[in-house]
Design a protein around this motif. Sequence first.
Motif, PDB file in Angstrom:
ATOM      1  N   THR A 112     104.349  50.713  89.416  1.00 39.98           N
ATOM      2  CA  THR A 112     103.018  50.136  89.235  1.00 39.98           C
ATOM      3  C   THR A 112     101.884  51.136  89.464  1.00 39.98           C
ATOM      4  OG1 THR A 112     102.934  49.402  91.529  1.00 39.98           O
ATOM      5  CG2 THR A 112     103.844  47.851  89.916  1.00 39.98           C
ATOM      6  N   THR A 113     102.101  52.152  90.307  1.00 44.60           N
ATOM      7  CA  THR A 113     101.046  53.148  90.487  1.00 44.60           C
ATOM      8  C   THR A 113     100.740  53.805  89.144  1.00 44.60           C
ATOM      9  OG1 THR A 113     102.125  53.607  92.613  1.00 44.60           O
ATOM     10  CG2 THR A 113     100.305  55.041  91.980  1.00 44.60           C
ATOM     11  N   HIS A 114     101.799  54.086  88.416  1.00 41.21           N
ATOM     12  CA  HIS A 114     101.714  54.648  87.079  1.00 41.21           C
ATOM     13  C   HIS A 114     101.048  53.645  86.120  1.00 41.21           C
ATOM     14  CE1 HIS A 114     103.966  57.179  83.877  1.00 41.21           C
ATOM     15  NE2 HIS A 114     103.261  56.288  83.217  1.00 41.21           N
ATOM     16  N   ALA A 115     101.534  52.420  86.136  1.00 37.88           N
ATOM     17  CA  ALA A 115     101.076  51.401  85.183  1.00 37.88           C
ATOM     18  C   ALA A 115      99.620  51.028  85.372  1.00 37.88           C
ATOM     19  CB  ALA A 115     101.941  50.146  85.322  1.00 37.88           C
ATOM     20  N   ASP A 116      99.100  51.236  86.573  1.00 40.04           N
ATOM     21  CA  ASP A 116      97.696  50.877  86.794  1.00 40.04           C
ATOM     22  C   ASP A 116      96.742  51.756  85.978  1.00 40.04           C
ATOM     23  OD1 ASP A 116      98.135  48.743  88.524  1.00 40.04           O
ATOM     24  OD2 ASP A 116      98.054  49.975  90.331  1.00 40.04           O
ATOM     25  N   TYR A 117      97.212  52.933  85.544  1.00 47.35           N
ATOM     26  CA  TYR A 117      96.294  53.863  84.864  1.00 47.35           C
ATOM     27  C   TYR A 117      96.815  54.433  83.549  1.00 47.35           C
ATOM     28  CZ  TYR A 117      94.168  53.457  89.383  1.00 47.35           C
ATOM     29  OH  TYR A 117      93.602  52.930  90.502  1.00 47.35           O
ATOM     30  N   PHE A 118      98.148  54.498  83.398  1.00 48.66           N
ATOM     31  CA  PHE A 118      98.737  55.074  82.183  1.00 48.66           C
ATOM     32  C   PHE A 118      99.653  54.031  81.554  1.00 48.66           C
ATOM     33  CE2 PHE A 118      97.481  58.808  84.510  1.00 48.66           C
ATOM     34  CZ  PHE A 118      97.196  59.774  83.555  1.00 48.66           C
ATOM     35  N   TYR A 119      99.381  53.688  80.312  1.00 49.31           N
ATOM     36  CA  TYR A 119     100.201  52.681  79.653  1.00 49.31           C
ATOM     37  C   TYR A 119     101.406  53.372  79.002  1.00 49.31           C
ATOM     38  CZ  TYR A 119     101.581  48.612  77.025  1.00 49.31           C
ATOM     39  OH  TYR A 119     102.303  47.554  76.536  1.00 49.31           O
ATOM     40  N   GLY A 120     102.491  53.472  79.759  1.00 47.76           N
ATOM     41  CA  GLY A 120     103.712  54.118  79.264  1.00 47.76           C
ATOM     42  C   GLY A 120     103.859  55.527  79.819  1.00 47.76           C
ATOM     43  N   GLY A 121     104.926  56.196  79.423  1.00 49.04           N
ATOM     44  CA  GLY A 121     105.218  57.538  79.927  1.00 49.04           C
ATOM     45  C   GLY A 121     104.080  58.520  79.660  1.00 49.04           C
ATOM     46  N   ILE A 122     104.009  59.556  80.498  1.00 43.66           N
ATOM     47  CA  ILE A 122     102.984  60.589  80.307  1.00 43.66           C
ATOM     48  C   ILE A 122     103.648  61.738  79.570  1.00 43.66           C
ATOM     49  CG2 ILE A 122     101.363  62.144  81.445  1.00 43.66           C
ATOM     50  CD1 ILE A 122     101.406  60.111  83.831  1.00 43.66           C
ATOM     51  N   PRO A 123     103.252  61.961  78.303  1.00 40.34           N
ATOM     52  CA  PRO A 123     104.030  62.866  77.462  1.00 40.34           C
ATOM     53  C   PRO A 123     103.776  64.342  77.723  1.00 40.34           C
ATOM     54  CG  PRO A 123     102.310  61.760  76.168  1.00 40.34           C
ATOM     55  CD  PRO A 123     102.158  61.296  77.589  1.00 40.34           C
ATOM     56  N   VAL A 124     104.805  65.127  77.476  1.00 34.44           N
ATOM     57  CA  VAL A 124     104.674  66.583  77.474  1.00 34.44           C
ATOM     58  C   VAL A 124     104.618  67.036  76.010  1.00 34.44           C
ATOM     59  CG1 VAL A 124     107.182  67.053  77.557  1.00 34.44           C
ATOM     60  CG2 VAL A 124     105.562  68.750  78.421  1.00 34.44           C
ATOM     61  N   ALA A 125     103.689  67.914  75.722  1.00 33.65           N
ATOM     62  CA  ALA A 125     103.541  68.421  74.359  1.00 33.65           C
ATOM     63  C   ALA A 125     104.669  69.393  74.022  1.00 33.65           C
ATOM     64  CB  ALA A 125     102.186  69.118  74.222  1.00 33.65           C
ATOM     65  N   ARG A 126     104.908  69.611  72.749  1.00 31.17           N
ATOM     66  CA  ARG A 126     105.854  70.660  72.326  1.00 31.17           C
ATOM     67  C   ARG A 126     105.257  72.028  72.667  1.00 31.17           C
ATOM     68  NH1 ARG A 126     103.603  73.342  68.188  1.00 31.17           N
ATOM     69  NH2 ARG A 126     102.227  72.212  66.745  1.00 31.17           N
ATOM     70  N   SER A 127     106.124  73.051  72.716  1.00 32.88           N
ATOM     71  CA  SER A 127     105.635  74.420  72.917  1.00 32.88           C
ATOM     72  C   SER A 127     104.761  74.826  71.740  1.00 32.88           C
ATOM     73  CB  SER A 127     106.806  75.406  72.971  1.00 32.88           C
ATOM     74  OG  SER A 127     107.556  75.220  74.126  1.00 32.88           O
ATOM     75  N   LEU A 128     103.738  75.580  72.006  1.00 33.12           N
ATOM     76  CA  LEU A 128     102.993  76.176  70.895  1.00 33.12           C
ATOM     77  C   LEU A 128     103.850  77.263  70.254  1.00 33.12           C
ATOM     78  CD1 LEU A 128     100.645  74.921  72.725  1.00 33.12           C
ATOM     79  CD2 LEU A 128      99.184  76.550  71.542  1.00 33.12           C
ATOM     80  N   THR A 129     103.691  77.427  68.967  1.00 31.30           N
ATOM     81  CA  THR A 129     104.416  78.498  68.275  1.00 31.30           C
ATOM     82  C   THR A 129     103.731  79.833  68.561  1.00 31.30           C
ATOM     83  OG1 THR A 129     103.034  78.364  66.313  1.00 31.30           O
ATOM     84  CG2 THR A 129     104.958  76.906  66.382  1.00 31.30           C
ATOM     85  N   ALA A 130     104.442  80.921  68.238  1.00 34.22           N
ATOM     86  CA  ALA A 130     103.840  82.246  68.403  1.00 34.22           C
ATOM     87  C   ALA A 130     102.564  82.333  67.570  1.00 34.22           C
ATOM     88  CB  ALA A 130     104.838  83.338  67.995  1.00 34.22           C
ATOM     89  N   GLY A 131     102.609  81.783  66.373  1.00 32.50           N
ATOM     90  CA  GLY A 131     101.430  81.817  65.517  1.00 32.50           C
ATOM     91  C   GLY A 131     100.247  81.097  66.146  1.00 32.50           C
ATOM     92  N   GLU A 132     100.512  79.930  66.712  1.00 28.05           N
ATOM     93  CA  GLU A 132      99.424  79.179  67.340  1.00 28.05           C
ATOM     94  C   GLU A 132      98.853  79.916  68.547  1.00 28.05           C
ATOM     95  OE1 GLU A 132     100.809  74.602  66.222  1.00 28.05           O
ATOM     96  OE2 GLU A 132     101.719  75.650  67.921  1.00 28.05           O
ATOM     97  N   ILE A 133      99.730  80.617  69.249  1.00 33.05           N
ATOM     98  CA  ILE A 133      99.259  81.331  70.429  1.00 33.05           C
ATOM     99  C   ILE A 133      98.459  82.571  70.034  1.00 33.05           C
ATOM    100  CG2 ILE A 133     100.116  82.797  72.311  1.00 33.05           C
ATOM    101  CD1 ILE A 133     102.042  80.541  73.016  1.00 33.05           C
ATOM    102  N   HIS A 134      98.869  83.206  68.947  1.00 31.82           N
ATOM    103  CA  HIS A 134      98.176  84.447  68.567  1.00 31.82           C
ATOM    104  C   HIS A 134      96.819  84.193  67.931  1.00 31.82           C
ATOM    105  CE1 HIS A 134     102.335  86.427  68.672  1.00 31.82           C
ATOM    106  NE2 HIS A 134     101.670  86.697  69.777  1.00 31.82           N
ATOM    107  N   SER A 135      96.635  83.028  67.353  1.00 31.40           N
ATOM    108  CA  SER A 135      95.364  82.791  66.664  1.00 31.40           C
ATOM    109  C   SER A 135      94.702  81.530  67.206  1.00 31.40           C
ATOM    110  CB  SER A 135      95.651  82.677  65.152  1.00 31.40           C
ATOM    111  OG  SER A 135      94.779  81.764  64.551  1.00 31.40           O
TER     112      SER A 135
END
Lengths: 232, 232, 232, 232
Positions: free
Chosen positions: B116-139
């Motif tokens: 419930t501590t979670h549910a009081d503020y976040f509706y569902g799991g708190i997601p982790v993003a995918r890794s950025l690609t080398a291209g995204e990191i370089h530019s």
Amino acid sequence: MILEELRKRVYAANVSLPEYGLVKFTWGNVSAIDRELGYVVIKPSGVEYHNLRPDNMVITDLEGKVIEGELNPSSDLMTHSELYKAYPEIGGVVHTHSTEAVGWAQAGRDIPFYGTTHADYFYGGIPVARSLTAGEIHSDYERKTGTVIIETLRERGSSYKVVPGVLVRHHGPFTWGKTPEEAVYHSVVLEEVARMARLTEQLNPKAEEAPTYLLDKHYLRKHGSAAYYGQK
Amino acid sequence: MILEELRKRVYAANVSLPEYGLVKFTWGNVSAIDRELGYVVIKPSGVEYHNLRPDNMVITDLEGKVIEGELNPSSDLMTHSELYKAYPEIGGVVHTHSTEAVGWAQAGRDIPFYGTTHADYFYGGIPVARSLTAGEIHSDYERKTGTVIIETLRERGSSYKVVPGVLVRHHGPFTWGKTPEEAVYHSVVLEEVARMARLTEQLNPKAEEAPTYLLDKHYLRKHGSAAYYGQK
Amino acid sequence: MILEELRKRVYAANVSLPEYGLVKFTWGNVSAIDRELGYVVIKPSGVEYHNLRPDNMVITDLEGKVIEGELNPSSDLMTHSELYKAYPEIGGVVHTHSTEAVGWAQAGRDIPFYGTTHADYFYGGIPVARSLTAGEIHSDYERKTGTVIIETLRERGSSYKVVPGVLVRHHGPFTWGKTPEEAVYHSVVLEEVARMARLTEQLNPKAEEAPTYLLDKHYLRKHGSAAYYGQK
Amino acid sequence: MILEELRKRVYAANVSLPEYGLVKFTWGNVSAIDRELGYVVIKPSGVEYHNLRPDNMVITDLEGKVIEGELNPSSDLMTHSELYKAYPEIGGVVHTHSTEAVGWAQAGRDIPFYGTTHADYFYGGIPVARSLTAGEIHSDYERKTGTVIIETLRERGSSYKVVPGVLVRHHGPFTWGKTPEEAVYHSVVLEEVARMARLTEQLNPKAEEAPTYLLDKHYLRKHGSAAYYGQK
């Protein structure tokens, strides 16, 4: 303004929760009951601890009707109320989301009796309640939370007099005591015992509970007619 | 000097981060947006918290151009900016390297909805993003960090309105809110929920998420038109 | 009294260690070097932090001979000295028994590169040295501790310029920097990165290191000629 | 009032326990002995630390008879007393329920010798005593707790002079020293070493103890006739 003395004590007990490291923001509440009047004094809902004062505590009857106070009472009021009705010898109730206790509540496990810190205050394991059903959550959720706590102790064959707290599944601990101060004390104990038990299992996944005769010795050293811990 | 009031609030929100134990040194930043002007107020880059003052906050437009201020804005500015552009109802953004949240971000795991501590503020799991690609990191690395946060919530079929934070892979959390103060609040919640979830799994490696009806109940008790937690 | 300014800085750096939570009692020491004179300023041995003053810092040459001071220098002096001799660009050295770093040192494991907090200050894993042999311990123990640190970085094909700290096996961390203040900073980072890495593995025993291009990006964003983090 | 100086020191040692984070509420006690008189100065039972004063310390003989004092002595008095009788060179004893040490005591495991922080104060593993039998608990429990501590060190072939503390099974640590202050110091060390050892095993479940020659080096660097750590 009625119950001035009890307001002060409930106020002080509420502000002690963040000082003990048991709550962040508004995530906890303490109440007390005046048994003669049948009135409950409780923290207002969603008010930060630094804005609390004795005179903004809310006074209600056991059905949740506000007797005195401008603010809404804690949304957990009816859980407190159920406990006061079922447990005639308690004078205070505390609810927190303290971290270690929530860990056990979310894990869905009773806290085993691993040692004397536990035995000094809780006679046997600290039980976790079953999940509330969808029906219980949809209708009168907070009252049903109290009902399930009461059911839990009854089904374990235990008593609120010797196990002064229960973990609500997926949620967190409720504790109680003869006074609001004692209820807070039991919340501190529960949190510490929860941490010790986690470390115990981390160090020895096959750790066993302590012998019953140690539980008896320590619990009775502090409680009951033959107690010899402390003064007088 | 423009936006004096908002400068003070962004300053105060920034210095609250080390007080909440969420950042060491300069490892965090809070911004706010003035939607009418389209200007962002943000912490200067690499300045220790005890040297911050309302008047050394930096004001930029949404493309990162400095409008007022002697110092460089936080290097994470363009991440904040992407979020402001994509999420029209937010007023503040926070980035930290808070320990428990970083643990999940480095582990590459969503924080499950365990209670419930979670549910009081976040509706569902708190997601982790995918890794950025080398291209995204370089530019245009920082802008792409924002893009990937936005992509993450969209791909989970969720919304920034009910999940006010995402973990950036190998990095740490970004949170937001209607105000900079609420964005900070969500960072505190996320860190605590991350800790509780870790303890939950330590105590029960097969712990299951809480039922959806409990998530609904708690989230809606605090948010939306039928909310009854707090005052008014 | 010589080196008054440096005494003050070494004193201040030493007393910052317990403030950062890195040492208990006397379990840590900071030194600095004056490269022109070839003199080291170091904490006296076994003196509690609250009894330190700028004027009871001890000044020695690089062979450990006391130049100025009534007290014995830290017993770890010769480790510091070896590092100053081998690493011409450092100005300060720190040794602590900080808890999380000691955990990795006692576990005999390098701290893997799991994320950006790490990458901002350490280019690649933070290595643990091999155990000293009985011979090394019996003869000139503290100097040999320095030798083994130097050997460790060399064998990993790394450099003290990009990896400003090493874990001494069964013992604890040594860090360094251009100044004593930077050396302390690196001790704080190392302790926090050690904690984050432990949590990461607890949450995902198969966690993988972050991609090299992320390491490059973050390290170079803060260091080197193209750095754009911070001011100027 | 007798033993005024020792009362002050025992008082100060007791109030240092919560400051070091080793005890909550009344869960710890320090005593000292005056060897000439054969009298023990100890904390009163169940009194909160903020209510302690030098003049409410209790003075007893070695059989537990109160010589001076209005209050009951700590319920653990007879454990302290057994240690004073068996260990002629100690001047102070401490008992706490410090969290990490309790974890090992409840897990029923000796704390292995993993590194130099440990070796600086404890020569070899820190042993956990066997469980007391029902008979021992029913008759003269606190005295028997002392007996079992003494038995534990004897059976390990160790000595109270080089291992200044033992874990009582299912309970917590007792430590001692030449003075009450040194006994407190050893309690702080034990708690920290317990935490470090837990982290070590979490990071490497197959972690091995450090080599004996390292134990010898560090223990003897601080203790014995050839010690060179500290001043003089």
